[in-house]
Design a protein around this motif. Structure first.
Motif, PDB file in Angstrom:
ATOM      1  N   ARG A 252       0.833  -1.204   0.000  1.00 41.10           N
ATOM      2  CA  ARG A 252       0.000   0.000   0.000  1.00 41.10           C
ATOM      3  C   ARG A 252       0.865   1.251   0.000  1.00 41.10           C
ATOM      4  O   ARG A 252       0.620   2.222  -0.732  1.00 41.10           O
ATOM      5  CB  ARG A 252      -0.927  -0.012   1.207  1.00 41.10           C
ATOM      6  N   GLY A 253       1.937   1.268   0.852  1.00 41.44           N
ATOM      7  CA  GLY A 253       2.808   2.445   0.884  1.00 41.44           C
ATOM      8  C   GLY A 253       3.529   2.649  -0.436  1.00 41.44           C
ATOM      9  O   GLY A 253       3.638   3.772  -0.961  1.00 41.44           O
TER      10      GLY A 253
ATOM     11  N   ALA B 282       1.747   8.832  -6.797  1.00 41.88           N
ATOM     12  CA  ALA B 282       1.986  10.278  -6.788  1.00 41.88           C
ATOM     13  C   ALA B 282       3.051  10.656  -7.812  1.00 41.88           C
ATOM     14  O   ALA B 282       2.925  11.653  -8.543  1.00 41.88           O
ATOM     15  CB  ALA B 282       2.422  10.710  -5.374  1.00 41.88           C
ATOM     16  N   LEU B 283       4.115   9.830  -7.894  1.00 40.78           N
ATOM     17  CA  LEU B 283       5.156  10.111  -8.868  1.00 40.78           C
ATOM     18  C   LEU B 283       4.606  10.036 -10.299  1.00 40.78           C
ATOM     19  O   LEU B 283       4.919  10.866 -11.158  1.00 40.78           O
ATOM     20  CB  LEU B 283       6.295   9.108  -8.670  1.00 40.78           C
ATOM     21  N   TRP B 284       3.773   9.045 -10.595  1.00 33.54           N
ATOM     22  CA  TRP B 284       3.204   8.883 -11.950  1.00 33.54           C
ATOM     23  C   TRP B 284       2.267  10.032 -12.318  1.00 33.54           C
ATOM     24  O   TRP B 284       2.289  10.518 -13.440  1.00 33.54           O
ATOM     25  CB  TRP B 284       2.468   7.545 -12.033  1.00 33.54           C
TER      26      TRP B 284
ATOM     27  N   GLY C 174       2.449  13.059 -11.209  1.00 35.48           N
ATOM     28  CA  GLY C 174       3.253  14.238 -11.492  1.00 35.48           C
ATOM     29  C   GLY C 174       3.854  14.197 -12.882  1.00 35.48           C
ATOM     30  O   GLY C 174       3.848  15.184 -13.621  1.00 35.48           O
ATOM     31  N   LEU C 175       4.376  13.013 -13.256  1.00 28.39           N
ATOM     32  CA  LEU C 175       4.935  12.895 -14.601  1.00 28.39           C
ATOM     33  C   LEU C 175       3.875  13.102 -15.677  1.00 28.39           C
ATOM     34  O   LEU C 175       4.127  13.719 -16.716  1.00 28.39           O
ATOM     35  CB  LEU C 175       5.578  11.507 -14.761  1.00 28.39           C
ATOM     36  N   VAL C 176       2.670  12.581 -15.437  1.00 25.39           N
ATOM     37  CA  VAL C 176       1.586  12.743 -16.414  1.00 25.39           C
ATOM     38  C   VAL C 176       1.193  14.201 -16.558  1.00 25.39           C
ATOM     39  O   VAL C 176       0.927  14.698 -17.672  1.00 25.39           O
ATOM     40  CB  VAL C 176       0.385  11.877 -16.006  1.00 25.39           C
ATOM     41  N   ALA C 177       1.144  14.930 -15.439  1.00 28.33           N
ATOM     42  CA  ALA C 177       0.789  16.353 -15.519  1.00 28.33           C
ATOM     43  C   ALA C 177       1.824  17.137 -16.310  1.00 28.33           C
ATOM     44  O   ALA C 177       1.490  17.975 -17.161  1.00 28.33           O
ATOM     45  CB  ALA C 177       0.645  16.930 -14.094  1.00 28.33           C
ATOM     46  N   VAL C 178       3.119  16.845 -16.066  1.00 22.58           N
ATOM     47  CA  VAL C 178       4.173  17.547 -16.813  1.00 22.58           C
ATOM     48  C   VAL C 178       4.080  17.241 -18.306  1.00 22.58           C
ATOM     49  O   VAL C 178       4.155  18.122 -19.175  1.00 22.58           O
ATOM     50  CB  VAL C 178       5.554  17.159 -16.245  1.00 22.58           C
ATOM     51  N   GLY C 179       3.870  15.943 -18.625  1.00 26.90           N
ATOM     52  CA  GLY C 179       3.767  15.571 -20.041  1.00 26.90           C
ATOM     53  C   GLY C 179       2.546  16.184 -20.719  1.00 26.90           C
ATOM     54  O   GLY C 179       2.595  16.586 -21.896  1.00 26.90           O
TER      55      GLY C 179
END
Length: 423
Positions: free
Chosen positions: A221-222, A229-231, A233-238
């Motif tokens: 779960r952690g 969260a990392l994915w 962020g990457l999607v928002a930047v792309g």
């Protein structure tokens, strides 16, 4: 009867403009002038073709058919009926039937009877020999040797051994194994293996497994939260970078061509080409074509009437110049000459031919009867036998009376002359 097809009626809601009224009469006049010669030529060709079919083609076809039958069918049929069939019948069929009935059938019956008798005798002998060689010795050996030896040398001792030795021994061994399984093997397996393994699974393995599952679920779960969260962020930047690139590509390569097509090409093609062509088709070509088609129909019908009138006039001229003189010549000259030839030449010749044919047939019948009688006499002279006389109707003598009338039917008076005077 009109040769034109019925035309569909014009719809009453079709509008007629000034152009239609202006071009209708001139077009019909011009088309009539052009169509009348064509229609007359067409009618002449139709009449000529029908006359050619009636006077030349059909008689020629019938003559060729008759000639073909006379040259290729009837000779072969006559040859088949009059030559081949009689020849085959008298040279092959009749001798073959006689040979089959008089020679082959009796010979076949005799051979069948002889072969049947031989087969029966041979079958009886072979059956007896086979029984004597292969059945009776083996039957005697089985009945008097094998069965007693097997019964008293093997069966009886084996039954005794089974009943008095093997059965008690098997019962004792079965009792011993049952007690050993029930009181030794089953308690050892239950209290030495099954109960310790159940206690180990319940009190050791189950708690350890549950603890490991809980720890692994918390770790997963952690990790999923951090990686998600990392994915994101990457999607928002792309997405931000891709949106700017797409907008720039549309602005440079798509929107100018769409505007050119929508506000330049489409209006020019629609109002410069399509609308004028549609107007020309609806307002000019359609009325002109409809009037031309109607003018052709009307002028073709009128040309038919004109051609029919011209044809009737020509027929009247031909009938008065050729038909009536020919009919008068036939009635006044040909018919009397033909009747005279029929009555004075053809009828006597036919009667003479019929009389000659009848005389020839009678002569042939007399010759045939003479040849038949000569053949019978020759056969009788060679073989012998009583003479066969032809049946002759009995001659009935007239009734003898004394010169007076009688009531007997068919009786005629006989002269009264005594037998002595006749002497």
């Amino acid at each position: 009867m009109s040769m034109e097809k019925p035309q569909p009626p014009r719809r009453p809601d079709e509008p007629e403009g000034c152009l239609t009224a202006v071009i209708r009469i001139p077009v019909r006049i011009v088309v009539l002038v052009i169509v009348v010669p064509v229609r007359m030529i067409w009618d002449v060709l139709v009449v000529g073709a029908r006359a050619l079919d009636r006077t030349v083609l059909r008689p020629t076809g019938r003559a060729l058919t008759w000639l073909g039958r006379a040259l290729f069918v009837r000779p072969w049929v006559w040859l088949w009926r009059q030559v081949v069939l009689p020849t085959v019948h008298h040279t092959l069929v009749v001798p073959a039937v006689w040979l089959y009935r008089r020679l082959l059938t009796p010979l076949g019956h005799g051979l069948t009877w002889l072969l049947t008798a031989l087969a029966r005798a041979l079958g009886v002998g072979l059956g007896w020999l086979g029984m004597a060689l292969f059945v009776w010795p083996w039957g005697a050996l089985w009945r008097y040797v094998v069965v007693p030896v097997a019964r008293y040398g093997i069966g009886a001792p084996a039954v005794w051994v089974y009943r008095w030795i093997l059965a008690p021994l098997g019962a004792g061994v079965s009792f011993l194994l049952d007690r050993l399984w029930r009181y030794v093997v089953v308690p050892a397996a239950r209290y030495g293996i099954a109960l310790p393994l159940a206690w180990l699974y319940r009190h050791v393995l189950t708690p350890v497994g549950r603890g490991l599952a809980w720890s692994l679920s918390r770790i997963w779960r952690g990790a999923s939260l951090v990686l998600g969260a990392l994915w994101r962020g990457l999607v928002a930047v792309g997405a931000s970078c891709r949106g700017g690139g797409v907008w720039l590509g549309k602005a440079l390569f798509v929107w100018p061509w769409v505007a050119l097509w929508r506000y330049g090409v489409v209006p020019v093609v629609r109002y410069g080409v399509v609308v004028p062509l549609v107007w020309l088709y609806r307002r000019v070509l359609t009325p002109v074509g409809r009037e031309l088609l109607d003018a052709l129909r009307v002028c073709w019908r009128v040309a038919g009437f004109v051609s029919r009138a011209v044809g009737r006039a020509l027929a009247w001229v031909v009938r008065n110049l050729v038909g009536r003189p020919a009919a008068w010549f036939y009635r006044s000259v040909c018919a009397p000459v033909g009747h005279w030839v029929r009555d004075q030449v053809w009828a006597p010749a036919r009667r003479a031919a019929v009389a000659a044919g009848q005389a020839a047939r009678e002569g042939l019948a007399a010759a045939r009867a003479t040849v038949r009688q000569a053949r019978r006499d020759a056969w009788r002279a060679l073989v012998g036998g009583p003479r066969v006389t032809e049946p002759v109707e009995p001659v009935v003598a007239s009734a003898r009376t004394l010169g007076s009338t009688t009531t007997a039917s068919g009786a005629a008076p006989v002269p009264e002359i005594s037998l002595r005077k006749r002497g």
